[in-house]
Design an enzyme around this catalytic site. Structure first.
Site, PDB file in Angstrom:
ATOM      1  CB  THR A  87      -0.892   0.028   1.258  1.00  0.00           C
ATOM      2  OG1 THR A  87      -1.654  -1.174   1.300  1.00  0.00           O
ATOM      3  CG2 THR A  87      -1.835   1.226   1.229  1.00  0.00           C
ATOM      4  CE  LYS A 162      -5.184  -1.111   1.633  1.00  0.00           C
ATOM      5  NZ  LYS A 162      -5.573  -2.312   2.305  1.00  0.00           N
ATOM      6  CE  LYS A 237       1.575   2.335   4.084  1.00  0.00           C
ATOM      7  NZ  LYS A 237       2.149   1.046   3.717  1.00  0.00           N
TER       8      LYS A 237
HETATM    9  P1  NAD Z   1       6.062  -5.723   7.314  1.00  0.00           P
HETATM   10  O1  NAD Z   1       6.762  -4.582   7.915  1.00  0.00           O
HETATM   11  O2  NAD Z   1       5.744  -6.926   8.152  1.00  0.00           O
HETATM   12  O3  NAD Z   1       6.878  -6.249   6.019  1.00  0.00           O
HETATM   13  C1  NAD Z   1       7.626  -5.436   5.173  1.00  0.00           C
HETATM   14  C2  NAD Z   1       8.904  -6.188   4.851  1.00  0.00           C
HETATM   15  O4  NAD Z   1       9.663  -5.444   3.907  1.00  0.00           O
HETATM   16  C3  NAD Z   1       9.793  -6.408   6.069  1.00  0.00           C
HETATM   17  O5  NAD Z   1      10.059  -7.788   6.217  1.00  0.00           O
HETATM   18  C4  NAD Z   1      11.056  -5.599   5.749  1.00  0.00           C
HETATM   19  O6  NAD Z   1      12.256  -6.182   6.246  1.00  0.00           O
HETATM   20  C5  NAD Z   1      11.034  -5.615   4.234  1.00  0.00           C
HETATM   21  N1  NAD Z   1      11.820  -4.547   3.626  1.00  0.00           N
HETATM   22  C6  NAD Z   1      11.905  -3.237   3.979  1.00  0.00           C
HETATM   23  N2  NAD Z   1      12.743  -2.577   3.160  1.00  0.00           N
HETATM   24  C7  NAD Z   1      13.190  -3.489   2.260  1.00  0.00           C
HETATM   25  C8  NAD Z   1      14.088  -3.415   1.159  1.00  0.00           C
HETATM   26  N3  NAD Z   1      14.672  -2.272   0.805  1.00  0.00           N
HETATM   27  N4  NAD Z   1      14.338  -4.560   0.478  1.00  0.00           N
HETATM   28  C9  NAD Z   1      13.755  -5.724   0.833  1.00  0.00           C
HETATM   29  N5  NAD Z   1      12.901  -5.855   1.860  1.00  0.00           N
HETATM   30  C10 NAD Z   1      12.630  -4.739   2.563  1.00  0.00           C
HETATM   31  O7  NAD Z   1       4.703  -5.130   6.686  1.00  0.00           O
HETATM   32  P2  NAD Z   1       3.419  -5.944   6.205  1.00  0.00           P
HETATM   33  O8  NAD Z   1       2.401  -5.939   7.288  1.00  0.00           O
HETATM   34  O9  NAD Z   1       3.841  -7.212   5.556  1.00  0.00           O
HETATM   35  O10 NAD Z   1       2.858  -4.920   5.092  1.00  0.00           O
HETATM   36  C11 NAD Z   1       3.425  -4.823   3.806  1.00  0.00           C
HETATM   37  C12 NAD Z   1       2.562  -3.902   2.974  1.00  0.00           C
HETATM   38  O11 NAD Z   1       1.222  -4.417   2.917  1.00  0.00           O
HETATM   39  C13 NAD Z   1       2.447  -2.480   3.541  1.00  0.00           C
HETATM   40  O12 NAD Z   1       2.483  -1.583   2.472  1.00  0.00           O
HETATM   41  C14 NAD Z   1       1.092  -2.485   4.238  1.00  0.00           C
HETATM   42  O13 NAD Z   1       0.506  -1.202   4.308  1.00  0.00           O
HETATM   43  C15 NAD Z   1       0.304  -3.418   3.342  1.00  0.00           C
HETATM   44  N6  NAD Z   1      -0.833  -4.085   4.011  1.00  0.00           N
HETATM   45  C16 NAD Z   1      -0.690  -4.635   5.240  1.00  0.00           C
HETATM   46  C17 NAD Z   1      -1.773  -5.260   5.838  1.00  0.00           C
HETATM   47  C18 NAD Z   1      -1.648  -5.884   7.208  1.00  0.00           C
HETATM   48  O14 NAD Z   1      -2.672  -6.196   7.818  1.00  0.00           O
HETATM   49  N7  NAD Z   1      -0.435  -6.116   7.717  1.00  0.00           N
HETATM   50  C19 NAD Z   1      -3.003  -5.319   5.172  1.00  0.00           C
HETATM   51  C20 NAD Z   1      -3.107  -4.775   3.886  1.00  0.00           C
HETATM   52  C21 NAD Z   1      -2.017  -4.156   3.315  1.00  0.00           C
END
Ligand code: NAD
Length: 290
Positions: A87, A162, A237
């Site tokens: 997102t 979204k 966010k």
């Molecule tokens: P998270 O923080 O658990 O995962 C993000 C991952 O990206 C981490 O493991 C981090 O180490 C990795 N990362 C960061 N910088 C990086 C880079 N330069 N190279 C490689 N890896 C890198 O977050 P999440 O909950 O998995 O969410 C991910 C996305 O999905 C976000 O944009 C969030 O808004 C969206 N989202 C989350 C949810 C939820 O319920 N968690 C629901 C819908 C959408």
């Protein structure tokens, strides 16, 4: 299919695991050390992207997406698809899609709804932006990771859908919580309030499916001490992204702006951090007018 998967956090890890379980050859990369059954780990994002037919990213924000895109686009084969499921802001989604297309790639922005539960169960909803050809290439993977994929339009349309959805969700959660707190002060039983509203014109997803009052309606984070679920800071966010988009498109969104202000206060000045976004109800319970 040969798939690169970058960003294997709470959402990315189970999504990549589902693709591997379905028989795809998945190579992953994350800044943090992770291990996922069936997924080979690469030493860099570029290495994970090299030779892949589809590269999926699931990253925290638009700035990180732009940095990762700059690294992987030159490493990808022409005709391959870059599918971003994070997102992020609409401007970053469009900028990355433009760069990918200029390099001869297909590009899709495909944020998801359904949370970690949906990612694990393979029941996410994908809202996608990009060309028909790009969507068609990614669609079989959406079918594995989710239960529904809507092609919303050109690049950025998935992110637009979204944040509009989540702006409605944030504002609706606030008004549902303040209505419960008002009902308490008027001496109205919460179960009666639910029975009436859930079958009247005030019904909503926040009341009917994710009721913020403990012990009322279906099971929800309210029944688990408001542990997320969908964390208040993630709602903040998304509300910030909605207001950034409204600013950039010159749209008047007073309810969205107020929802952002209330979640900012809740997360940054009160005790909302680490709580589910429905914990607005105990917040309102404690408050008085003025
Ligand atoms: P998270 O923080 O658990 O995962 C993000 C991952 O990206 C981490 O493991 C981090 O180490 C990795 N990362 C960061 N910088 C990086 C880079 N330069 N190279 C490689 N890896 C890198 O977050 P999440 O909950 O998995 O969410 C991910 C996305 O999905 C976000 O944009 C969030 O808004 C969206 N989202 C989350 C949810 C939820 O319920 N968690 C629901 C819908 C959408």
């Amino acid at each position: 299919m040969k798939i690169g998967f970058i960003g294997l956090g709470n959402m990315g890890a189970p999504m990549a695991a589902n693709l591997a379980r379905a028989g795809h050859e998945v190579t992953g990369f994350d800044m943090a050390e992770v291990s996922i059954e069936g997924v080979a780990m690469a030493a860099s994002a570029a290495e994970a992207a090299k030779g892949a037919e589809v590269v999926i990213t699931m990253l925290p924000n638009g700035q990180i997406l732009r940095a990762v895109a700059a690294e992987i686009i030159p490493a990808m084969d022409k005709g391959a698809a870059f599918v971003d499921c994070s997102t992020v802001d609409v401007d970053s989604a469009r900028a990355v899609a433009d760069q990918a297309e200029a390099a001869g790639l297909l590009a899709v922005d495909a944020p998801v709804s359904g949370g970690v539960g949906g990612a694990t169960a393979g029941t996410l909803t994908f809202m996608a932006g990009g060309s028909e050809a790009a969507f068609a290439k990614a669609a079989p993977l959406f079918d594995i990771m989710g239960q529904k994929a809507v092609h919303c339009g050109a690049a950025g349309a998935g992110q637009a859908a979204k944040i509009c959805n989540n702006m409605i969700l944030g504002a609706t959660m606030i008004v549902t919580c303040e209505a419960f707190a008002l009902a308490d002060k008027l001496g109205l039983d919460r179960q009666k309030m639910f029975d009436v509203v859930s079958t009247s014109s005030g019904y909503s997803w926040t009341m009917n499916a994710y009721c913020p009052a403990p012990g009322v309606g279906p099971q929800s984070p309210a029944d688990n001490d408001y542990k997320p679920g969908f964390a208040a800071e993630l709602m903040l966010k998304d509300l910030r992204l909605s207001q950034q988009a409204a600013e950039s498109a010159d749209a008047d969104t007073p309810m969205g702006a107020l929802a952002q202000q209330l979640y900012t206060q809740f997360v940054e000045q009160e005790d909302g951090k680490g709580m589910d976004f429905s914990a607005m109800l105990p917040r309102f319970e404690k408050r008085h007018r003025g």
